[in-house]
Design an enzyme around this catalytic site. Structure first.
Site, PDB file in Angstrom:
ATOM      1  N   LEU A  14      -9.726   4.656   3.671  1.00 49.52           N
ATOM      2  CA  LEU A  14      -9.802   3.370   4.376  1.00 49.52           C
ATOM      3  C   LEU A  14     -10.810   3.498   5.518  1.00 49.52           C
ATOM      4  CD1 LEU A  14      -8.695   0.494   4.539  1.00 49.52           C
ATOM      5  CD2 LEU A  14      -6.883   1.344   6.010  1.00 49.52           C
ATOM      6  N   HIS A  15     -12.087   3.490   5.163  1.00 49.69           N
ATOM      7  CA  HIS A  15     -13.167   3.618   6.145  1.00 49.69           C
ATOM      8  C   HIS A  15     -13.546   2.237   6.669  1.00 49.69           C
ATOM      9  CE1 HIS A  15     -16.153   2.262   3.147  1.00 49.69           C
ATOM     10  NE2 HIS A  15     -15.361   2.902   2.294  1.00 49.69           N
ATOM     11  N   SER A  16     -14.555   2.157   7.502  1.00 56.62           N
ATOM     12  CA  SER A  16     -14.853   0.903   8.195  1.00 56.62           C
ATOM     13  C   SER A  16     -15.209  -0.260   7.270  1.00 56.62           C
ATOM     14  CB  SER A  16     -15.953   1.102   9.241  1.00 56.62           C
ATOM     15  OG  SER A  16     -17.119   1.584   8.633  1.00 56.62           O
ATOM     16  N   GLU A  87     -15.610  -0.688  -4.420  1.00 56.69           N
ATOM     17  CA  GLU A  87     -16.719   0.253  -4.286  1.00 56.69           C
ATOM     18  C   GLU A  87     -16.889   1.043  -5.577  1.00 56.69           C
ATOM     19  OE1 GLU A  87     -15.690   2.601  -0.891  1.00 56.69           O
ATOM     20  OE2 GLU A  87     -15.990   0.936   0.468  1.00 56.69           O
TER      21      GLU A  87
END
Length: 89
Positions: A14-16, A87
């Site tokens: 859970l990146h930006s 993604e």
């Protein structure tokens, strides 16, 4: 209140950018969406709070939704997470 447990499957967790997609999704609904991971809770409408969950690949995250459109919100949020935040691997 509806809840569901989902697993973070994308490589970067859970990146930006992924958290921004979560916030965008949560803002489309009236219901309150809360995420629980690693012993921490975060409001789905707050980017920094989501990043503070430190949810990496493989982490189990509980999604709690409460409100008038909780069913739709829960489906949208869990679909986003289960898809790896859209993604490509």
């Amino acid at each position: 209140m509806k809840t569901r447990v989902v697993k973070i499957i994308n490589r970067f967790g859970l990146h930006s950018r992924a958290a921004a997609k979560v916030v965008s999704t949560c803002l489309r609904y009236e219901s309150t969406v809360t995420f629980v991971a690693n012993g921490r809770r975060a409001d789905g409408r707050h980017l920094i709070a989501l990043l503070m969950l430190s949810a990496s690949m493989g982490a189990q995250m509980s999604v709690e939704v409460r409100g008038p459109d909780e069913g739709k919100a829960l489906v949208a949020v869990t679909r986003l997470i289960s898809s790896g935040f859209g993604e490509a691997e």
